[in-house]
Write an enzyme that holds these catalytic residues in place. Structure first.
Site, short mmCIF file in Angstrom:
data_model
loop_
_atom_site.label_atom_id
_atom_site.label_comp_id
_atom_site.label_asym_id
_atom_site.label_seq_id
_atom_site.Cartn_x
_atom_site.Cartn_y
_atom_site.Cartn_z
CG HIS A 255 -6.42 0.88 44.03
ND1 HIS A 255 -7.22 0.38 43.02
CD2 HIS A 255 -7.26 1.22 45.04
CE1 HIS A 255 -8.49 0.41 43.42
NE2 HIS A 255 -8.53 0.90 44.63
CG ASP B 86 -10.85 -3.44 44.61
OD1 ASP B 86 -10.22 -4.51 44.70
OD2 ASP B 86 -11.38 -2.88 45.58
CG ASP C 54 -11.95 3.42 43.71
OD1 ASP C 54 -11.59 2.38 43.13
OD2 ASP C 54 -12.00 3.52 44.95
NE ARG D 226 -17.30 -5.37 47.76
CZ ARG D 226 -18.00 -4.76 48.71
NH1 ARG D 226 -19.32 -4.73 48.64
NH2 ARG D 226 -17.40 -4.19 49.73
N GLY E 278 -14.42 -10.72 42.13
CA GLY E 278 -15.56 -10.36 41.29
C GLY E 278 -15.28 -9.15 40.43
CE1 TYR F 187 -17.33 1.09 43.91
CE2 TYR F 187 -16.19 2.83 45.10
CZ TYR F 187 -16.84 1.62 45.09
OH TYR F 187 -17.01 0.93 46.26
#
Length: 295
Positions: free
Chosen positions: A131, A142, A87, A212, A215, A37
């Site tokens: 995930h 994420d 990812d 993060r 984010g 990633y």
């Protein structure tokens, strides 16, 4: 701009697919560079620079870098879809631009390779992608950034938008389950099984609001809205409202002296918490892009 040009030039001059300077830790460990990633983020950024400047040096580098991993039959060196690791989907976002800009059929075939993972990706009871296979029953913020923009764009451009609504619903599940209604911030992770040591056994949520992670989530919203088809105008408006709520929730926690945010967002000034650069940069990206796209 000249400083940025020098920085990007340095990255390109010092990087190869086998040894990119932005991912040097793996090389120092003696490990081989793989489909990952981090490279996906960087190559996507370099392609964006090409689209802005039309400097073919950027496109040539991105093509050579990604092309090193993508084989003619569309298989991808060091990438196994059956690892079911979200990812690894992120680098797939570069394939859309590379196919359009170079016309190389291997990039179109590689999109199908990455999509084959999402077709079989295990899901929580809420319908969200795990995930990773090694993190069963878990949703991480994420993961929305890693997978959903690719998923939405592939569905819109190559699958008749059959599962665009599925991508949208995964965002709504995160909004409903992982957002704290008192402060508008999002917990980093959710364990649908309530088995992990870090989760609350009632809610399934992790303990902290990690900068993060939020984010990544902000970028996921922006980047997914950008590729949503026109037929999903109402759904796009809903994601836009969710995005605005997130930014409004973040602003009270912004450090006034630096404009940055703390690693644990709502614990500013409490040691060993600290002002964190990467998450702050991510929010700068999301906010600037959302203004540019009128979101």
């Amino acid at each position: 701009m000249k400083i940025l040009d020098r920085y990007i030039d340095q990255l390109i001059e010092q990087s190869t697919p086998e040894s990119p300077v932005w991912n040097i830790e793996k090389i120092r460990e003696g490990s081989n560079s793989t489909w990952n990633y981090i490279d996906g983020c960087m190559i996507k950024a370099i392609i964006e620079l090409f689209l802005i400047t039309r400097n073919h040096r950027y496109l040539d580098f991105a093509d050579a870098f990604t092309g090193r991993f993508v084989r003619e039959d569309g298989s991808i060196e060091s990438y196994d879809p059956k690892e079911y690791n979200l990812d690894n989907v992120n680098a797939g976002k570069t394939l859309f631009d590379l196919y359009e800009l170079t016309g190389k059929e291997k990039y179109r075939r590689a999109m199908d390779t990455v999509y084959s993972q999402l077709k079989e990706q295990p899901r929580t009871s809420t319908g969200n992608f795990w995930h990773k296979k090694i993190y069963p029953h878990q949703i991480w913020l994420d993961g929305l950034y890693m997978a959903q923009p690719f998923y939405m764009q592939y569905e819109a451009e190559y699958n008749g938008c059959k599962n665009c609504e599925d991508s949208y619903q995964q965002f709504l599940q995160v909004y409903g389950r992982m957002r704290d209604p008192l402060n508008g911030l999002y917990y980093h992770a959710y364990d649908d099984s309530r088995q992990m040591f870090w989760c609350d056994k009632v809610t399934g949520l992790s303990e902290n609001f990690w900068l993060r992670a939020m984010g990544w989530y902000a970028m996921a919203l922006i980047d997914t809205m950008e590729v949503m088809p026109e037929s999903m105008a109402c759904q796009k408006a809903r994601l836009n409202a969710i995005y605005k709520e997130l930014i409004d929730a973040m602003l009270p926690y912004q450090d006034q002296a630096t404009g940055m945010w703390y690693q644990v967002v709502n614990r500013g000034g409490i040691a060993p918490n600290y002002l964190e650069e990467s998450g702050s940069a991510i929010f700068a990206y999301a906010i600037m892009k959302s203004v540019r796209l009128h979101y």
